[in-house]
Design a protein around this motif. Sequence first.
Motif, PDB file in Angstrom:
ATOM      1  N   MET A  24       0.823  -1.202   0.000  1.00 29.06           N
ATOM      2  CA  MET A  24       0.000   0.000   0.000  1.00 29.06           C
ATOM      3  C   MET A  24       0.859   1.255   0.000  1.00 29.06           C
ATOM      4  N   ASN A  25       1.855   1.269   0.883  1.00 27.25           N
ATOM      5  CA  ASN A  25       2.724   2.444   0.948  1.00 27.25           C
ATOM      6  C   ASN A  25       3.611   2.557  -0.284  1.00 27.25           C
ATOM      7  N   ALA A  26       3.883   1.433  -0.945  1.00 27.50           N
ATOM      8  CA  ALA A  26       4.636   1.480  -2.200  1.00 27.50           C
ATOM      9  C   ALA A  26       3.837   2.218  -3.268  1.00 27.50           C
ATOM     10  N   VAL A  27       2.531   1.942  -3.336  1.00 32.85           N
ATOM     11  CA  VAL A  27       1.669   2.623  -4.305  1.00 32.85           C
ATOM     12  C   VAL A  27       1.555   4.106  -3.963  1.00 32.85           C
ATOM     13  N   ILE A  28       1.367   4.413  -2.668  1.00 31.05           N
ATOM     14  CA  ILE A  28       1.264   5.812  -2.243  1.00 31.05           C
ATOM     15  C   ILE A  28       2.547   6.569  -2.584  1.00 31.05           C
ATOM     16  N   ALA A  29       3.692   5.935  -2.325  1.00 34.76           N
ATOM     17  CA  ALA A  29       4.977   6.577  -2.607  1.00 34.76           C
ATOM     18  C   ALA A  29       5.153   6.827  -4.098  1.00 34.76           C
ATOM     19  N   GLU A  30       4.823   5.813  -4.896  1.00 32.60           N
ATOM     20  CA  GLU A  30       4.946   5.958  -6.353  1.00 32.60           C
ATOM     21  C   GLU A  30       4.083   7.102  -6.865  1.00 32.60           C
ATOM     22  N   GLU A  31       2.821   7.129  -6.442  1.00 33.29           N
ATOM     23  CA  GLU A  31       1.907   8.182  -6.892  1.00 33.29           C
ATOM     24  C   GLU A  31       2.382   9.559  -6.434  1.00 33.29           C
ATOM     25  N   SER A  32       2.916   9.638  -5.226  1.00 30.03           N
ATOM     26  CA  SER A  32       3.315  10.931  -4.659  1.00 30.03           C
ATOM     27  C   SER A  32       4.464  11.559  -5.430  1.00 30.03           C
ATOM     28  N   VAL A  33       5.516  10.781  -5.662  1.00 25.46           N
ATOM     29  CA  VAL A  33       6.710  11.368  -6.268  1.00 25.46           C
ATOM     30  C   VAL A  33       6.591  11.521  -7.779  1.00 25.46           C
ATOM     31  N   LEU A  34       5.735  10.714  -8.407  1.00 25.56           N
ATOM     32  CA  LEU A  34       5.598  10.804  -9.861  1.00 25.56           C
ATOM     33  C   LEU A  34       4.463  11.717 -10.297  1.00 25.56           C
ATOM     34  N   ARG A  35       3.446  11.859  -9.459  1.00 17.76           N
ATOM     35  CA  ARG A  35       2.262  12.591  -9.895  1.00 17.76           C
ATOM     36  C   ARG A  35       1.814  13.670  -8.920  1.00 17.76           C
ATOM     37  N   GLY A  36       2.488  13.798  -7.788  1.00 18.34           N
ATOM     38  CA  GLY A  36       2.165  14.880  -6.875  1.00 18.34           C
ATOM     39  C   GLY A  36       1.512  14.421  -5.583  1.00 18.34           C
ATOM     40  N   ARG A  37       1.500  15.335  -4.620  1.00 23.43           N
ATOM     41  CA  ARG A  37       0.989  15.024  -3.276  1.00 23.43           C
ATOM     42  C   ARG A  37      -0.468  14.588  -3.290  1.00 23.43           C
ATOM     43  N   LEU A  38      -1.307  15.270  -4.084  1.00 18.79           N
ATOM     44  CA  LEU A  38      -2.729  14.917  -4.116  1.00 18.79           C
ATOM     45  C   LEU A  38      -2.944  13.521  -4.678  1.00 18.79           C
ATOM     46  N   ALA A  39      -2.128  13.143  -5.672  1.00 16.63           N
ATOM     47  CA  ALA A  39      -2.237  11.798  -6.228  1.00 16.63           C
ATOM     48  C   ALA A  39      -1.878  10.763  -5.164  1.00 16.63           C
ATOM     49  N   GLY A  40      -0.854  11.058  -4.357  1.00 18.14           N
ATOM     50  CA  GLY A  40      -0.494  10.163  -3.269  1.00 18.14           C
ATOM     51  C   GLY A  40      -1.592  10.064  -2.229  1.00 18.14           C
ATOM     52  N   PHE A  41      -2.209  11.210  -1.941  1.00 25.82           N
ATOM     53  CA  PHE A  41      -3.312  11.207  -0.974  1.00 25.82           C
ATOM     54  C   PHE A  41      -4.495  10.403  -1.498  1.00 25.82           C
ATOM     55  N   ARG A  42      -4.782  10.534  -2.798  1.00 26.36           N
ATOM     56  CA  ARG A  42      -5.879   9.759  -3.388  1.00 26.36           C
ATOM     57  C   ARG A  42      -5.606   8.253  -3.296  1.00 26.36           C
ATOM     58  N   ALA A  43      -4.347   7.876  -3.528  1.00 25.63           N
ATOM     59  CA  ALA A  43      -3.991   6.467  -3.386  1.00 25.63           C
ATOM     60  C   ALA A  43      -4.200   6.008  -1.938  1.00 25.63           C
ATOM     61  N   GLY A  44      -3.805   6.857  -0.991  1.00 23.14           N
ATOM     62  CA  GLY A  44      -4.025   6.531   0.410  1.00 23.14           C
ATOM     63  C   GLY A  44      -5.499   6.389   0.744  1.00 23.14           C
ATOM     64  N   LEU A  45      -6.323   7.227   0.129  1.00 21.68           N
ATOM     65  CA  LEU A  45      -7.765   7.121   0.341  1.00 21.68           C
ATOM     66  C   LEU A  45      -8.298   5.785  -0.168  1.00 21.68           C
ATOM     67  N   GLY A  46      -7.690   5.277  -1.242  1.00 25.14           N
ATOM     68  CA  GLY A  46      -8.097   3.970  -1.745  1.00 25.14           C
ATOM     69  C   GLY A  46      -7.874   2.887  -0.709  1.00 25.14           C
ATOM     70  N   ALA A  47      -6.685   2.911  -0.084  1.00 28.33           N
ATOM     71  CA  ALA A  47      -6.390   1.930   0.967  1.00 28.33           C
ATOM     72  C   ALA A  47      -7.294   2.135   2.180  1.00 28.33           C
ATOM     73  N   ALA A  48      -7.550   3.409   2.538  1.00 32.35           N
ATOM     74  CA  ALA A  48      -8.416   3.700   3.683  1.00 32.35           C
ATOM     75  C   ALA A  48      -9.855   3.265   3.406  1.00 32.35           C
ATOM     76  N   THR A  49     -10.292   3.406   2.156  1.00 35.90           N
ATOM     77  CA  THR A  49     -11.636   2.965   1.781  1.00 35.90           C
ATOM     78  C   THR A  49     -11.773   1.459   1.969  1.00 35.90           C
ATOM     79  N   ALA A  50     -10.719   0.720   1.624  1.00 31.07           N
ATOM     80  CA  ALA A  50     -10.736  -0.730   1.837  1.00 31.07           C
ATOM     81  C   ALA A  50     -10.870  -1.052   3.324  1.00 31.07           C
ATOM     82  N   ASP A  51     -10.161  -0.286   4.168  1.00 30.39           N
ATOM     83  CA  ASP A  51     -10.290  -0.505   5.616  1.00 30.39           C
ATOM     84  C   ASP A  51     -11.706  -0.216   6.096  1.00 30.39           C
ATOM     85  N   ALA A  52     -12.331   0.824   5.533  1.00 35.18           N
ATOM     86  CA  ALA A  52     -13.714   1.138   5.899  1.00 35.18           C
ATOM     87  C   ALA A  52     -14.645  -0.002   5.501  1.00 35.18           C
ATOM     88  N   ILE A  53     -14.392  -0.590   4.327  1.00 36.89           N
ATOM     89  CA  ILE A  53     -15.208  -1.723   3.881  1.00 36.89           C
ATOM     90  C   ILE A  53     -15.000  -2.919   4.798  1.00 36.89           C
TER      91      ILE A  53
END
Length: 232
Positions: A24-53
């Motif tokens: 999960m953190n690998a995806v967040i890191a990849e999105e953050s450094v390649l596409r920006g902070r908001l992209a990393g946050f969106r990836a984190g929201l994906g993982a958090a959404t799974a936890d909510a489910i």
Amino acid sequence: MSLLVTLGAGVVFGLALAAPPGPMNAVIAEESVLRGRLAGFRAGLGAATADAIFFVLAYVGVVAVVESFPLLQGAMVAVGGVLMLYFAVGAARGARASFRPTSGDDPVVEDGKGFRKALVLALTNPYQVLFWLTIGVGLLRPGELDVLARLPVVGQDLAGTLVVATGSPALIGGFFLGVLTWIAGFPTGLVAAERRIETFAPLVAVGSAVVLAGFGVYFLYDAATTLAALGA
């Protein structure tokens, strides 16, 4: 005071789940450094959404069903392994693209699909299922947890010092607050470091690809071992 302690314990539990290195953190890191902070946050929201489910499924008892069907567990692990290898290839391509020159504050490479990637990986990640089968169920079940009493040697002397009410809204709210704190702070820190070190983005992308590939191979091996044992 007890409410604040319970809330704080929930935050610690949330950080403990979200912070350790993994896919999960690998995806967040990849999105953050390649596409920006908001992209990393969106990836984190994906993982958090799974936890909510998983939280909802654990609350109604559905998550426990997975534990009763080893074949289903093996299939989930296999799917997760294949997906991690697939996303590892994407991370490697992103690392290559990140060496290209950019201008201004534009993302290093084109916008990705971090939310969906992290969500799908999290939903097929047996470690998150295991968390909700064990610690997660304990957090949901009404009762009390004497945290320091479980420590070796000094536990008996500290019994009653830090008692957390499990099953309380404060604990659950604190848990998700801890997760949100991580998925907001982690991308911010990565982007700040990337701005100081020119080669940081491709290095993180390569590292993400390696982590995803490593977990993918391990998951496929684990799935093959589980399914082979069932067929024996």
